[in-house]
Enzyme design. Structure first.
Site: not given
Length: 853
Positions: A119, A260, A262-263, A295-296, A299, A318
């Site tokens: 990203e 970080a 979020e894959n 947060h991740e 996602h 986001e």
């Protein structure tokens, strides 16, 4: 060299081709890593346009269509494939050198491990592809590597096969059943310590949880694992969202541009947001890890299952996910303190961005380099816009809107308008005017006047809203502002507590039946991201500090009291008058220290005086030299006149082991050292006896006001103890970077040669150079321009190494308009110098040219 060109939201067009499936075969072998990408491609619509793929730093070896060699044209950054076929299999064989990739985008090496960051547009550094977020494909990935050097081979989705190969090699094959854009692809190969656990979802599925860390750091992974499990449980209970794969993996790497990523199913984290134990991590570090892990994870639905149609819609994922992680932290901890932290980011950083050359709406209209728009506007102001929607709709209707959003758009790439439509349709609330928040740049200013008519027993508030012009030229129309107020009577009783719907350029609100003029606590809990202009008296602010039902409002009043005192003393200095502080302000802060019913963490926030940077954001033009003197005076006077109360507080709280208590004790220690050098021994004693990093670092911070033999001695002890622990050395570097003394810049230059520092590592650069520019206000803005030159030198060096990091730390240099002409001229000269650099990156070109324009 041709100048980089902007892309515009208005020019968006759907892709000419779609890729439904891609098989990636990686042979990881250092400088010549080979990749075979096999894709199922289908033409979209009736056209004969060629297939145009994007790629960067890739050596193309072969290209086949349906198994046969095909004709193509290579041009800068693109691969043009002419074909009459409407549907076909495309195979691209290529190679690249991860070891030479210092940009940390695409596939690169981090301390001997292979790692990816895709990203926003990093996948094009791995293979030629339709690298855009609205192309969602099913990924199957095979990774082959030396087994001894790289025992763990990880990618997105579920592991479907592993095996041994000749020559000491092995392989792993992964399959992700959920279509995703290329920016969510991830690969990691290395030798790690592994912490495993499991989570049982609400539908009784067992999910394997794995946290991979560098060898020797396993004991520091437990907090991240606990945070992950809390995140999964919270998302089920608050949002009814369940995890969807068989495994969830987190890998911590030291070389990483972001916090970080979020894959899908394989989150790659900066070690800063994974590794923690009480010896090496502060209470703030623990909170940061919990927040970022949350947060991740969040996602997975708000960003992965439903993603962005194009990068202009970045706040779709986001802003929404920041709101969700803020709510997560607030539900688990102190809602007031978490809200205060969010407000500080907005007022200290986002307001500055809104008033600078990079001002943009949360949905930008144009970009040159997408990495430049991972900003506090898109993230944090975006979260405030979601929060306002939540305020207007209420929790029940907001959750109905979220459910409708997922029902409509699961597995799709959509827009901010799609999200707002789901909220409007589910709630029945008209959000047409509210949507202007997405397209208008700048911080609205709300001017408030009050009037009380004792004959009619009517109290009147008149609100006016305006937005200064911004460089993007966006129209400034009235916004829908939820304006939260509380009216408090003379006895401290709340008589009105409500949210006003403020929708017009000027609007009058009347409150009848009042027997006395109330004190108005305005914009409570920062109910909208606006600047409030209201002429509060000292008496009113003290009343709010004492009686407001909102703890956040008490803190806001304390900030206003401190700020008023500083600015009044700036005016006194300009008039060559002696500085002075109103004794009622002293009494207000003493009252905080003596309060028995206030949360200790909130007390600590109130006693943490606004920074110079925060004060600068309160004015249009700053007299920096007098601001430095005035702020130091006010902090010193509050500390001196509250000395007894501070000393009693520190003594009473010493030895108590919880985060809120430590925060209050340590701000007390910091203020006591301001009173008298005799308290330095108290800081030294705390350093020697500290059983945790929070207290150790607080002692050093208290002594960091100026050079001294004691400071140097303790800094050396700290360095010797933690030399081989990079994240702790970042704290040591940051202390040097915030020393407000003329020796600071020379010290920082010498630290470039320190064995723990590397320009190739973003964490080291941010801790030493980024912290200096962003937080050491008075040394960065030295009159001789040495601070500006220091930053510009570092940026020029980073331009070829890591342009993303260079563009992020340049921000203080482009925000020059509030300073005096001499400083502006010096800053502009350094920007012009950067602009002349050969091969200037798009990241820097965009920011510098906008600043100079």
């Amino acid at each position: 060299m041709s100048q980089p060109q902007a892309k515009f939201l208005k020019d968006y067009q759907a892709p000419d081709f779609h890729i439904s499936h891609i098989n990636l075969d990686f042979s990881l072998a250092g400088k010549e890593t080979k990749i075979v990408a096999t894709s199922k491609v289908k033409r979209q619509g009736q056209h004969k346009a060629p297939l145009i793929l994007v790629g960067d730093d890739i050596v193309l070896q072969a290209l086949l269509i349906n198994g046969s060699p095909a004709s193509y044209t290579e041009r800068t950054g693109e691969l043009v494939i002419d074909t009459e076929l409407d549907e076909f299999e495309l195979q691209i064989s290529s190679s690249l050198d991860p070891e030479a990739n210092t940009s940390l985008e695409g596939l690169y090496m981090s301390d001997g491990a292979y790692c990816t960051q895709c990203e926003a547009e990093g996948f094009r550094r791995i293979t030629y592809f339709l690298d855009r977020p609205d192309v969602l494909a099913i990924y199957t990935v095979r990774i082959t590597a030396d087994k001894q050097a790289f025992p763990y081979l990880l990618s997105n989705g579920n592991l479907i096969e592993t095996g041994e190969l000749d020559g000491g090699l092995h392989f792993a094959q992964w399959h992700d059943p959920f279509p995703k854009p290329a920016y969510l692809f991830a690969l990691v190969a290395g030798d790690f310590d592994l912490l495993e656990d499991e989570f049982t979802t609400c539908s009784n599925r067992k999910v394997k949880l794995q946290v991979y860390v560098d060898k020797g750091n396993l004991h520091k992974a437990h907090h991240a694992m606990a945070s992950l499990k809390k995140s999964m449980a919270w998302d089920e209970s608050r949002f009814n969202l369940e995890y969807d794969l068989d495994v969830y993996m987190i890998v911590a790497v030291d070389f990483f541009n972001m916090g970080a990523m979020e894959n899908k199913g394989l989150n790659v984290f900066n070690t800063k947001f994974v590794l923690a134990d009480k010896d090496s991590a502060t209470d703030d570090d623990y909170h940061g890890i919990e927040s970022v892990v949350g947060h991740e994870y969040f996602h997975n639905w708000t960003g992965n299952r439903v993603t962005c149609r194009d990068w202009f819609q970045l706040s779709l994922k986001e802003g929404l996910t920041v709101f969700r992680d803020q709510e997560f932290s607030s539900d688990l901890g102190s809602r007031a303190v978490n809200r205060i932290h969010a407000i500080k980011v907005m007022k200290n950083q986002q307001f500055a961005e809104d008033s600078g050359p990079m001002a943009h709406p949360i949905r930008p209209e144009s970009v040159i380099e997408m990495n430049n728009f991972y900003t506090v506007t898109v993230y944090n102001k975006g979260a405030e816009v979601i929060r306002m929607m939540h305020t207007l709709l209420g929790e029940t209707s907001f959750q109905k809107g979220m459910a409708l959003y997922f029902e409509r758009h699961d597995g799709q790439a959509v827009t901010c308008d799609d999200f707002v439509a789901a909220m409007q349709d589910a709630s029945g609330v008209d959000l047409t005017q509210f949507k202007r928040w997405y397209s208008q740049a700048g911080t609205p200013q709300v001017d408030v006047t009050e009037e009380f008519n004792s004959q009619t027993s009517t109290y009147t508030l008149t609100l006016g809203q305006s937005i200064p012009a911004t460089p993007d030229g966006s129209a400034k129309l009235p916004l829908h502002i939820p304006f939260d107020i509380e009216l408090i009577d003379n006895d401290g009783q709340s008589i009105v507590n409500k949210v006003l719907d403020f929708t017009e350029a000027k609007q009058v609100f009347e409150f009848k039946g009042l027997t006395q003029k109330p004190v108005a606590s305005l914009l409570q809990d920062f109910s909208a991201p606006v600047k409030l202009c209201f002429d509060y008296s000292v008496e009113q602010l003290v009343h709010i500090m004492r009686y407001a039902s909102s703890e956040v409002a008490k803190w806001e009043a304390s900030v206003a009291l401190f700020s008023q005192s500083v600015w009044q003393n700036v005016e006194r200095l300009q008039a060559q008058q002696a500085m002075f502080i109103d004794p009622r302000i002293i009494d207000a802060f003493k009252g905080v220290l003596l309060a028995e019913d206030l949360d200790k963490a909130l007390m600590a926030e109130i006693l943490t005086m606004p920074s110079a940077g925060s004060l600068i954001e309160q004015t249009q033009a700053v007299d920096l030299d007098n601001l430095a003197l005035a702020r130091e005076f006010v902090v010193g006077e509050i500390a001196c006149q509250c000395e007894d109360e501070l000393a009693a507080t520190v003594r009473a709280l010493t030895g108590v082991d919880d985060a809120a208590t430590r925060s209050l004790k340590n701000i007390g220690l910091y203020l006591l050292v301001k009173v008298d050098n005799s308290y330095s021994s108290l800081a030294s004693e705390q350093f020697d006896q500290a059983s945790n990093m929070t207290d150790s670092l607080a002692a050093l911070t208290a002594l960091n006001a100026e050079p001294s033999a004691m400071r140097e001695q303790l800094m050396t002890q700290f360095e010797q103890k933690w030399l081989k622990t990079p994240l702790v050395m970042d704290k040591w570097f940051a202390l040097h970077a915030t020393l407000n003394h003329t020796c600071c810049i020379d010290t920082l230059k010498s630290l470039f040669e320190h064995e723990a520092f590397s320009f190739n590592n973003p964490n080291r650069v941010r801790s030493l150079i980024g912290v200096f520019a962003a937080m050491n206000t008075f040394e960065f803005h030295r009159k001789d321009g040495a601070g500006y030159q220091f930053l510009a030198d570092a940026i020029i060096k980073l331009n070829t190494l890591n342009p993303q990091v260079a563009a992020r730390i340049i921000t203080p240099l482009i925000q020059f308009k509030k300073f005096d002409q001499q400083r502006q001229s010096l800053m502009i000269s350094q920007l012009k110098r950067i602009l002349q650099v050969d091969g200037l990156s798009k990241d820097l070109y965009e920011k510098v040219t906008k600043a100079l324009a």
